[in-house]
Design a protein around this motif. Structure first.
Motif, PDB file in Angstrom:
ATOM      1  N   TYR A 251       0.841  -1.196   0.000  1.00 47.66           N
ATOM      2  CA  TYR A 251       0.000   0.000   0.000  1.00 47.66           C
ATOM      3  C   TYR A 251       0.878   1.249   0.000  1.00 47.66           C
ATOM      4  O   TYR A 251       1.968   1.274   0.610  1.00 47.66           O
ATOM      5  N   ARG A 252       0.368   2.290  -0.678  1.00 47.20           N
ATOM      6  CA  ARG A 252       0.937   3.636  -0.588  1.00 47.20           C
ATOM      7  C   ARG A 252      -0.174   4.529  -0.083  1.00 47.20           C
ATOM      8  O   ARG A 252      -1.193   4.713  -0.762  1.00 47.20           O
ATOM      9  N   ASP A 253       0.015   5.018   1.148  1.00 42.88           N
ATOM     10  CA  ASP A 253      -1.071   5.692   1.861  1.00 42.88           C
ATOM     11  C   ASP A 253      -2.219   4.680   2.001  1.00 42.88           C
ATOM     12  O   ASP A 253      -2.025   3.614   2.541  1.00 42.88           O
ATOM     13  N   GLU A 254      -3.410   4.967   1.497  1.00 46.22           N
ATOM     14  CA  GLU A 254      -4.534   4.039   1.616  1.00 46.22           C
ATOM     15  C   GLU A 254      -4.761   3.245   0.331  1.00 46.22           C
ATOM     16  O   GLU A 254      -5.692   2.439   0.249  1.00 46.22           O
ATOM     17  N   LYS A 255      -3.927   3.457  -0.645  1.00 45.46           N
ATOM     18  CA  LYS A 255      -4.126   2.847  -1.962  1.00 45.46           C
ATOM     19  C   LYS A 255      -3.319   1.560  -2.075  1.00 45.46           C
ATOM     20  O   LYS A 255      -2.109   1.549  -1.840  1.00 45.46           O
ATOM     21  N   ARG A 256      -4.014   0.509  -2.478  1.00 46.70           N
ATOM     22  CA  ARG A 256      -3.324  -0.751  -2.704  1.00 46.70           C
ATOM     23  C   ARG A 256      -2.602  -0.705  -4.044  1.00 46.70           C
ATOM     24  O   ARG A 256      -3.179  -0.288  -5.052  1.00 46.70           O
ATOM     25  N   LEU A 257      -1.359  -1.160  -4.041  1.00 46.46           N
ATOM     26  CA  LEU A 257      -0.547  -1.145  -5.257  1.00 46.46           C
ATOM     27  C   LEU A 257      -0.659  -2.481  -5.977  1.00 46.46           C
ATOM     28  O   LEU A 257      -0.865  -3.529  -5.363  1.00 46.46           O
ATOM     29  N   SER A 258      -0.516  -2.431  -7.272  1.00 46.74           N
ATOM     30  CA  SER A 258      -0.531  -3.644  -8.089  1.00 46.74           C
ATOM     31  C   SER A 258       0.461  -3.475  -9.222  1.00 46.74           C
ATOM     32  O   SER A 258       0.978  -2.371  -9.474  1.00 46.74           O
ATOM     33  N   TYR A 287       5.651   3.464   2.518  1.00 47.01           N
ATOM     34  CA  TYR A 287       4.943   2.332   1.909  1.00 47.01           C
ATOM     35  C   TYR A 287       4.644   1.311   3.009  1.00 47.01           C
ATOM     36  O   TYR A 287       5.408   1.182   3.970  1.00 47.01           O
TER      37      TYR A 287
END
Length: 337
Positions: A251-258, A287
Motif C-alpha cells: 500500500y501507498r497511503d490508503e491505496k493498494r498497489l498492483s 509504503y
C-alpha cells in the motif's frame, strides 16, 4: 463319541508313568543328568529352541511332556507338530528341538525318566521373547499454535517394551512421555518430526514418526527500505514468517498497489519485493507491506527516500546522519564543549 475320546486321553495322561513301562526297550538305556538340566531357557520368537536332557545307562524308559501332553515316548512321536523333533547325539542326549518358536510354545517341558529304582523328571521352562513392535501411532497432524496436542504410540512385545519420544530438532532431547505424549499449548518451535521408539532389548528397536505442523499468524522478520536517487530503480523488501505461508499486499497511503507501468511486485515464498522503476519525486515516502493468513495480519512501514535526506514519511526533508554530525560539531564549537 467325542466325549469318550477326551475321557480316554485324560486317562492316558494321568497314567503316563504306567505307560512308560510299555515303551519298547530299543531306545538306549539312560538316566537324567540332573546337574546338567537347565531350569529356564529364553528364546526369541522365530528362533529354534533346543531343550536339553542328558541321560546315562541306568534308564529303562524316557519321554518328553508339555503341560501333561506327551510329545515323545522313547523315539515314538506323539505330537502332530511338524516343528518338533528329537536331538539324540550318541548315547547321552535326549533333547527336544522346536523350530520357529512362537509365544504359544512358552511353558513347562518335562523330560521324564523311568529308572530301575524310581521315576525321575527334569523340568525346563521355555520363555519366549518377542521383539518390540509399534502397532499403532498417531497420524500426521496440523494444529494451531496454543492448542493442546496428544500423540499416541502403542507397542507390543515380550517383555513389555519401553517407549520414548524425541522431537528431531538439532538437540533431539528425550521428551516426557510413554505411550502418550501430551503437549500443552504447543508453540511454533515445537513443530516438526516426532520420533517414537519402542525397545525391549530383544531385537533392534521399532521406530515410527509423526509430523506435527503448527499454524501461526504472520510475524515480520525483516524489512528493507531504499535510498534511491531520481531516475533509478527503487526496491523495498519485506519478509514474514507464518504457517500457512502468508499472502502479501503493498500500500501507498490508503491505496493498494498492483503490477502496472513502473511498479513490479514479486512474491518469493515468505518474501515480497516492491520494485519502482525510474523513481520520481512523487514516489518518495512511506509504503506499507501487509502479510496475512487465516490466523492474522501483520504490517510494516518501509520508506523510499532521496539520498541524503533520511527516511521522509511526509516528503519533507529529514536531516541525514552526516548533516547531524556537522551541526553537532558547530554547536560544540559555539558552546565551547
Amino acid at each position: 463319541m467325542q466325549v469318550g475320546r477326551k475321557s480316554c486321553w485324560r486317562q492316558l495322561q494321568a497314567s503316563f508313568f504306567r505307560l512308560l513301562c510299555l515303551i519298547p526297550t530299543g531306545f538306549p538305556v539312560r538316566s537324567v543328568d540332573m546337574q546338567r538340566a537347565t531350569d529356564n531357557i529364553t528364546i526369541r520368537q522365530g528362533d529354534t529352541a533346543i531343550i536339553r536332557c542328558y541321560v546315562d545307562d541306568k534308564v529303562s524308559k524316557v519321554a518328553w511332556l508339555n503341560r501333561s501332553n506327551i510329545i515323545f515316548a522313547g523315539e515314538d512321536k506323539w505330537s502332530l507338530d511338524p516343528r518338533v523333533d528329537l536331538v539324540t547325539k550318541g548315547q547321552l542326549e535326549y533333547s527336544l528341538r522346536i523350530q520357529k518358536v512362537d509365544v504359544y510354545d512358552e511353558g513347562s517341558y518335562t523330560c521324564s525318566i523311568q529308572t530301575k529304582q524310581q521315576p525321575k523328571t527334569s523340568q525346563v521352562y521355555l520363555i519366549v521373547q518377542v521383539p518390540a513392535n509399534i502397532y499403532k501411532v498417531s497420524e500426521d497432524i496440523i494444529v494451531n499454535e496454543g492448542s493442546n496436542v496428544t500423540l499416541s504410540c502403542l507397542a507390543s512385545g515380550r517383555p513389555d517394551p519401553a517407549i520414548t519420544w524425541r522431537l528431531l530438532n538439532p538437540s533431539a532431547e528425550p521428551l516426557d512421555g510413554e505411550e502418550y505424549l501430551d503437549i500443552i499449548g504447543i508453540m511454533r518451535n515445537q513443530a516438526g518430526r516426532y520420533e517414537c521408539k519402542a525397545s525391549n532389548d530383544v531385537a533392534t528397536p521399532d521406530v515410527k514418526y509423526v509430523n506435527v505442523v503448527v499454524n501461526y499468524p504472520p510475524t515480520m522478520k525483516r524489512t528493507q527500505s531504499s535510498e534511491t536517487p531520481v531516475g533509478r530503480m527503487g526496491m523495498l523488501q519485506c519478509e514474514a514468517t507464518a504457517v500457512p505461508t502468508p499472502e502479501f499486499e503493498w500500500y501507498r497511503d490508503e491505496k493498494r498497489l498492483s503490477n502496472n507501468q513502473g511498479i513490479n511486485i514479486q512474491i518469493l515464498g515468505t518474501t515480497t519485493i516492491l520494485m519502482i522503476a525510474n523513481v520520481t519525486e512523487e514516489d518518495y515516502g512511506n509504503y506499507t507491506c501487509v502479510a496475512s493468513n487465516r490466523l492474522g495480519v501483520q504490517n510494516a512501514s518501509l520508506f523510499l527516500y532521496r539520498p541524503g535526506t533520511g527516511r521522509d514519511i511526509n516528503g519533507s526533508a529529514c536531516v541525514s546522519q552526516s548533516l547531524w554530525l556537522l551541526l553537532a560539531s558547530f554547536a560544540c564549537l559555539f558552546f565551547k564543549c
